[in-house]
Scaffold this active site. Structure first.
Site, PDB file in Angstrom:
ATOM      1  N   GLY A  58      40.695  39.067  40.389  1.00 62.31           N
ATOM      2  CA  GLY A  58      39.554  38.612  41.178  1.00 62.31           C
ATOM      3  C   GLY A  58      39.895  37.272  41.799  1.00 62.31           C
ATOM      4  O   GLY A  58      39.996  36.272  41.076  1.00 62.31           O
TER       5      GLY A  58
ATOM      6  N   ARG B 266      41.737  42.738  47.725  1.00 63.72           N
ATOM      7  CA  ARG B 266      41.799  42.267  49.122  1.00 63.72           C
ATOM      8  C   ARG B 266      43.125  41.593  49.445  1.00 63.72           C
ATOM      9  O   ARG B 266      43.591  41.667  50.574  1.00 63.72           O
ATOM     10  CB  ARG B 266      40.639  41.318  49.401  1.00 63.72           C
ATOM     11  CG  ARG B 266      39.315  42.050  49.337  1.00 63.72           C
ATOM     12  CD  ARG B 266      38.194  41.250  49.971  1.00 63.72           C
ATOM     13  NE  ARG B 266      36.921  41.924  49.734  1.00 63.72           N
ATOM     14  CZ  ARG B 266      35.883  41.383  49.123  1.00 63.72           C
ATOM     15  NH1 ARG B 266      35.931  40.144  48.700  1.00 63.72           N
ATOM     16  NH2 ARG B 266      34.778  42.077  48.930  1.00 63.72           N
TER      17      ARG B 266
ATOM     18  N   GLY C 262      29.873  29.114  30.975  1.00 64.89           N
ATOM     19  CA  GLY C 262      29.308  27.771  30.855  1.00 64.89           C
ATOM     20  C   GLY C 262      28.751  27.313  32.190  1.00 64.89           C
ATOM     21  O   GLY C 262      28.753  28.070  33.160  1.00 64.89           O
TER      22      GLY C 262
ATOM     23  N   SER D 288      31.715  26.846  40.804  1.00 60.14           N
ATOM     24  CA  SER D 288      33.123  26.822  41.208  1.00 60.14           C
ATOM     25  C   SER D 288      33.417  25.736  42.247  1.00 60.14           C
ATOM     26  O   SER D 288      34.485  25.125  42.222  1.00 60.14           O
ATOM     27  CB  SER D 288      33.548  28.191  41.728  1.00 60.14           C
ATOM     28  OG  SER D 288      32.738  28.565  42.811  1.00 60.14           O
TER      29      SER D 288
ATOM     30  N   LYS E  73      20.573  33.746  32.596  1.00 62.60           N
ATOM     31  CA  LYS E  73      20.079  32.580  33.358  1.00 62.60           C
ATOM     32  C   LYS E  73      20.083  32.845  34.862  1.00 62.60           C
ATOM     33  O   LYS E  73      19.386  32.165  35.610  1.00 62.60           O
ATOM     34  CB  LYS E  73      20.851  31.310  32.994  1.00 62.60           C
ATOM     35  CG  LYS E  73      22.345  31.301  33.305  1.00 62.60           C
ATOM     36  CD  LYS E  73      22.723  31.035  34.744  1.00 62.60           C
ATOM     37  CE  LYS E  73      24.191  31.309  34.977  1.00 62.60           C
ATOM     38  NZ  LYS E  73      24.618  31.313  36.368  1.00 62.60           N
TER      39      LYS E  73
ATOM     40  N   ARG F 186      24.181  30.545  44.024  1.00 58.32           N
ATOM     41  CA  ARG F 186      23.787  31.629  44.924  1.00 58.32           C
ATOM     42  C   ARG F 186      22.501  32.298  44.442  1.00 58.32           C
ATOM     43  O   ARG F 186      21.669  32.715  45.244  1.00 58.32           O
ATOM     44  CB  ARG F 186      24.931  32.646  45.027  1.00 58.32           C
ATOM     45  CG  ARG F 186      26.130  32.025  45.703  1.00 58.32           C
ATOM     46  CD  ARG F 186      27.422  32.594  45.305  1.00 58.32           C
ATOM     47  NE  ARG F 186      27.672  32.587  43.885  1.00 58.32           N
ATOM     48  CZ  ARG F 186      28.754  33.097  43.343  1.00 58.32           C
ATOM     49  NH1 ARG F 186      29.661  33.643  44.101  1.00 58.32           N
ATOM     50  NH2 ARG F 186      28.933  33.072  42.032  1.00 58.32           N
ATOM     51  N   ASN F 187      22.327  32.372  43.116  1.00 58.20           N
ATOM     52  CA  ASN F 187      21.102  32.983  42.588  1.00 58.20           C
ATOM     53  C   ASN F 187      19.878  32.127  42.911  1.00 58.20           C
ATOM     54  O   ASN F 187      18.828  32.635  43.293  1.00 58.20           O
ATOM     55  CB  ASN F 187      21.251  33.216  41.087  1.00 58.20           C
ATOM     56  CG  ASN F 187      22.264  34.296  40.810  1.00 58.20           C
ATOM     57  OD1 ASN F 187      22.020  35.470  41.078  1.00 58.20           O
ATOM     58  ND2 ASN F 187      23.434  33.919  40.314  1.00 58.20           N
TER      59      ASN F 187
ATOM     60  N   GLU G  36      24.790  37.728  41.172  1.00 61.94           N
ATOM     61  CA  GLU G  36      24.691  38.730  40.097  1.00 61.94           C
ATOM     62  C   GLU G  36      23.256  38.921  39.595  1.00 61.94           C
ATOM     63  O   GLU G  36      22.919  39.968  39.045  1.00 61.94           O
ATOM     64  CB  GLU G  36      25.568  38.317  38.911  1.00 61.94           C
ATOM     65  CG  GLU G  36      27.065  38.291  39.166  1.00 61.94           C
ATOM     66  CD  GLU G  36      27.721  39.665  39.102  1.00 61.94           C
ATOM     67  OE1 GLU G  36      27.030  40.683  39.242  1.00 61.94           O
ATOM     68  OE2 GLU G  36      28.956  39.701  38.934  1.00 61.94           O
TER      69      GLU G  36
HETATM   70  N1  LIG Z   1      31.348  31.254  41.595  1.00 62.57           N
HETATM   71  C1  LIG Z   1      30.994  30.636  40.489  1.00 62.57           C
HETATM   72  O1  LIG Z   1      30.643  29.444  40.519  1.00 62.57           O
HETATM   73  C2  LIG Z   1      31.022  31.363  39.180  1.00 62.57           C
HETATM   74  C3  LIG Z   1      31.101  30.614  38.014  1.00 62.57           C
HETATM   75  C4  LIG Z   1      31.110  31.261  36.781  1.00 62.57           C
HETATM   76  C5  LIG Z   1      31.054  32.651  36.739  1.00 62.57           C
HETATM   77  N2  LIG Z   1      30.992  33.360  37.892  1.00 62.57           N
HETATM   78  C6  LIG Z   1      30.935  34.824  37.785  1.00 62.57           C
HETATM   79  O2  LIG Z   1      32.225  35.339  38.160  1.00 62.57           O
HETATM   80  C7  LIG Z   1      32.067  36.634  38.786  1.00 62.57           C
HETATM   81  C8  LIG Z   1      32.740  36.593  40.161  1.00 62.57           C
HETATM   82  O3  LIG Z   1      32.037  35.630  40.933  1.00 62.57           O
HETATM   83  P1  LIG Z   1      32.657  34.989  42.262  1.00 62.57           P
HETATM   84  O4  LIG Z   1      31.849  33.813  42.555  1.00 62.57           O
HETATM   85  O5  LIG Z   1      34.125  34.819  42.144  1.00 62.57           O
HETATM   86  O6  LIG Z   1      32.317  36.155  43.311  1.00 62.57           O
HETATM   87  P2  LIG Z   1      33.065  36.465  44.679  1.00 62.57           P
HETATM   88  O7  LIG Z   1      32.137  37.337  45.448  1.00 62.57           O
HETATM   89  O8  LIG Z   1      33.553  35.211  45.304  1.00 62.57           O
HETATM   90  O9  LIG Z   1      34.362  37.307  44.212  1.00 62.57           O
HETATM   91  C9  LIG Z   1      34.224  38.557  43.554  1.00 62.57           C
HETATM   92  C10 LIG Z   1      35.589  39.110  43.245  1.00 62.57           C
HETATM   93  O10 LIG Z   1      35.422  40.397  42.626  1.00 62.57           O
HETATM   94  C11 LIG Z   1      36.257  41.337  43.320  1.00 62.57           C
HETATM   95  N3  LIG Z   1      35.683  42.687  43.298  1.00 62.57           N
HETATM   96  C12 LIG Z   1      34.435  43.055  43.634  1.00 62.57           C
HETATM   97  N4  LIG Z   1      34.314  44.402  43.507  1.00 62.57           N
HETATM   98  C13 LIG Z   1      35.503  44.868  43.094  1.00 62.57           C
HETATM   99  C14 LIG Z   1      36.029  46.176  42.797  1.00 62.57           C
HETATM  100  N5  LIG Z   1      35.268  47.278  42.947  1.00 62.57           N
HETATM  101  N6  LIG Z   1      37.304  46.269  42.361  1.00 62.57           N
HETATM  102  C15 LIG Z   1      38.073  45.173  42.231  1.00 62.57           C
HETATM  103  N7  LIG Z   1      37.654  43.912  42.518  1.00 62.57           N
HETATM  104  C16 LIG Z   1      36.389  43.779  42.941  1.00 62.57           C
HETATM  105  C17 LIG Z   1      36.329  40.805  44.755  1.00 62.57           C
HETATM  106  O11 LIG Z   1      37.446  41.333  45.448  1.00 62.57           O
HETATM  107  C18 LIG Z   1      36.466  39.303  44.484  1.00 62.57           C
HETATM  108  O12 LIG Z   1      37.804  38.976  44.192  1.00 62.57           O
HETATM  109  C19 LIG Z   1      30.550  36.883  38.849  1.00 62.57           C
HETATM  110  O13 LIG Z   1      30.194  37.696  37.762  1.00 62.57           O
HETATM  111  C20 LIG Z   1      29.942  35.488  38.714  1.00 62.57           C
HETATM  112  O14 LIG Z   1      28.653  35.515  38.147  1.00 62.57           O
HETATM  113  C21 LIG Z   1      31.000  32.755  39.110  1.00 62.57           C
HETATM  114  O1  LIG Z   2      26.383  30.725  42.165  1.00 55.61           O
HETATM  115  P1  LIG Z   2      25.804  31.385  40.935  1.00 55.61           P
HETATM  116  O2  LIG Z   2      24.306  31.422  40.950  1.00 55.61           O
HETATM  117  O3  LIG Z   2      26.443  32.707  40.674  1.00 55.61           O
HETATM  118  O4  LIG Z   2      26.165  30.452  39.683  1.00 55.61           O
HETATM  119  C1  LIG Z   2      27.503  30.177  39.399  1.00 55.61           C
HETATM  120  C2  LIG Z   2      27.738  29.888  37.928  1.00 55.61           C
HETATM  121  O5  LIG Z   2      27.292  30.955  37.135  1.00 55.61           O
HETATM  122  C3  LIG Z   2      27.134  28.599  37.458  1.00 55.61           C
HETATM  123  O6  LIG Z   2      27.529  28.358  36.126  1.00 55.61           O
END
Ligand SMILES: NC(=O)c1ccc[n+]([C@@H]2O[C@H](COP(=O)([O-])OP(=O)(O)OC[C@H]3O[C@@H](n4cnc5c(N)ncnc54)[C@H](O)[C@@H]3O)[C@@H](O)[C@H]2O)c1
Ligand SMILES: O=P(O)(O)OC[C@H](O)CO
Length: 315
Positions: free
Chosen positions: A17, A42, A117, A121, A172, A236-237, A262
């Site tokens: 990812g 991608r 936590g 990002s 959350k 984003r939420n 999410e």
């Molecule tokens: N962005 C943050 O601040 C943050 C922080 C902590 C946790 N998270 C969690 O991490 C996860 C990813 O979030 P993100 O912000 O990176 O999202 P994003 O939309 O930026 O990236 C999502 C990733 O998942 C991949 N993906 C989606 N569907 C797929 C599939 N069918 N097969 C393979 N890969 C697939 C995409 O290609 C991409 O690399 C979420 O569950 C989010 O809640 C995000």
């Molecule tokens: O952008 P959100 O709402 O997916 O939040 C990102 C992380 O989960 C924060 O800890």
């Protein structure tokens, strides 16, 4: 001065990812001198090559891609018994399972570690200080992952409660949507505090029913992440709720966002679980109705304020 590379030798880490979170985690592991293979559909690089002779596998795939990725990995050879770290914050709509449950079923011979936590990002990419939790039933695996990511800019705590750690970060997101509505409607600081405090009670009720420990929900991955996500326009939420309060449709908000929120899917799965298990979740229920076009933001507030009077706690 001790040489940290002796106590913390460089490892080979695959991060699946390459979205916002996977890229930030890659930066943290790189900062500590580890070799990182960042994989995404991608980017078009080979999954088989990315996982060849790695020491740790990290999944930062959004919820909708977790099952497909596990299936894809099954046809490949994962090095024996390496820890699998899941950093996804969601619930599977088909099984209602958490990501760590899916990874555990898919790879029963591997220790599963949850990383969760208050970790926006964008702030981590800037090198701002933050803290997180790595939780596993296998404490040695959690300690390996702790050393992979911990640095002077990212403090990593271990925990033996993966379910509580994972559910705090997942549930959350539902509350962050409600918090965005609260701020978008300019309901004030008293209302926001009431919302978050009652939401924590709701998260603990459902989270402990599903196997998490109460203390965990008061920690970084519970209350900590709720405070971050419910108070930041980087979330984003939160922005989903804020947009709905401004009168936009969910479809409009998600299109403008162009990224993973999410909480939308999690709300639907959470309500399915709550109905099945008969767990009262009044705040999440209002979020559910709002997301499913059944009420307006104003009506959701009214419904919460007009509920039957009751004690705060049944002491
Ligand atoms: N962005 C943050 O601040 C943050 C922080 C902590 C946790 N998270 C969690 O991490 C996860 C990813 O979030 P993100 O912000 O990176 O999202 P994003 O939309 O930026 O990236 C999502 C990733 O998942 C991949 N993906 C989606 N569907 C797929 C599939 N069918 N097969 C393979 N890969 C697939 C995409 O290609 C991409 O690399 C979420 O569950 C989010 O809640 C995000
Ligand atoms: O952008 P959100 O709402 O997916 O939040 C990102 C992380 O989960 C924060 O800890």
């Amino acid at each position: 001065m001790s040489d940290s590379s002796v106590s913390n030798p460089p490892l080979k880490i695959a991060i699946l990812g390459a979205g916002a979170w996977g890229s930030a985690l890659a930066k943290l592991a790189n900062y500590n001198g580890h070799t990182v293979y960042l994989w995404s559909r991608r980017l078009g690089n080979s999954l088989a090559e990315s996982i060849h002779s790695i020491d740790v596998l990290v999944s930062a795939i959004s919820m909708r891609g977790v099952t497909a990725t596990i299936d894809q990995l099954h046809s490949l050879k994962l090095p024996d018994q390496i820890p699998i770290v899941t950093a996804t914050k969601g619930l599977d709509p088909d099984s209602t399972c958490t990501p760590s449950q899916l990874w555990g079923r898919g790879f029963p011979d591997h220790p599963i570690v949850v990383l969760s936590g208050p970790n926006l990002s964008a702030e981590i990419q800037q090198g701002l200080p933050a803290a997180t939790v790595v939780a596993s039933e296998d404490l040695e695996a959690a300690k390996i992952v702790q050393r992979v990511f911990a640095s002077n800019r990212f403090r990593v705590y271990t925990s033996s409660d993966p379910m509580g750690t994972e559910l705090g970060g997942t549930l959350k997101n539902v509350i962050a949507i409600a918090a965005g509505v609260c701020d978008g409607l300019q309901l004030g600081t008293n209302a926001k505090s009431a919302l978050l405090t009652r939401a924590l009670t709701e998260i603990i009720r459902i989270g402990t029913h599903l196997g998490g420990k109460t203390e965990t929900f008061f920690g970084l991955s519970g209350l900590g992440d709720m405070l971050t996500t419910c108070n930041s326009a980087l979330s984003r939420n939160y922005r989903v709720g804020y947009g709905l309060a401004a009168g936009k449709t969910l479809e409009q908000v998600l299109t403008e966002l162009g990224s993973t929120a999410e909480g939308v899917n999690t709300t639907n799965v959470l309500i399915e679980i709550a109905h099945r298990e008969r767990i009262p979740v009044p705040i999440s229920w209002q979020v559910y109705q709002l997301l499913n076009h059944q009420i307006t933001p104003q009506k959701a507030v009214e419904s919460l304020m007009e509920r039957d009077l009751k004690p705060e706690f049944y002491l």
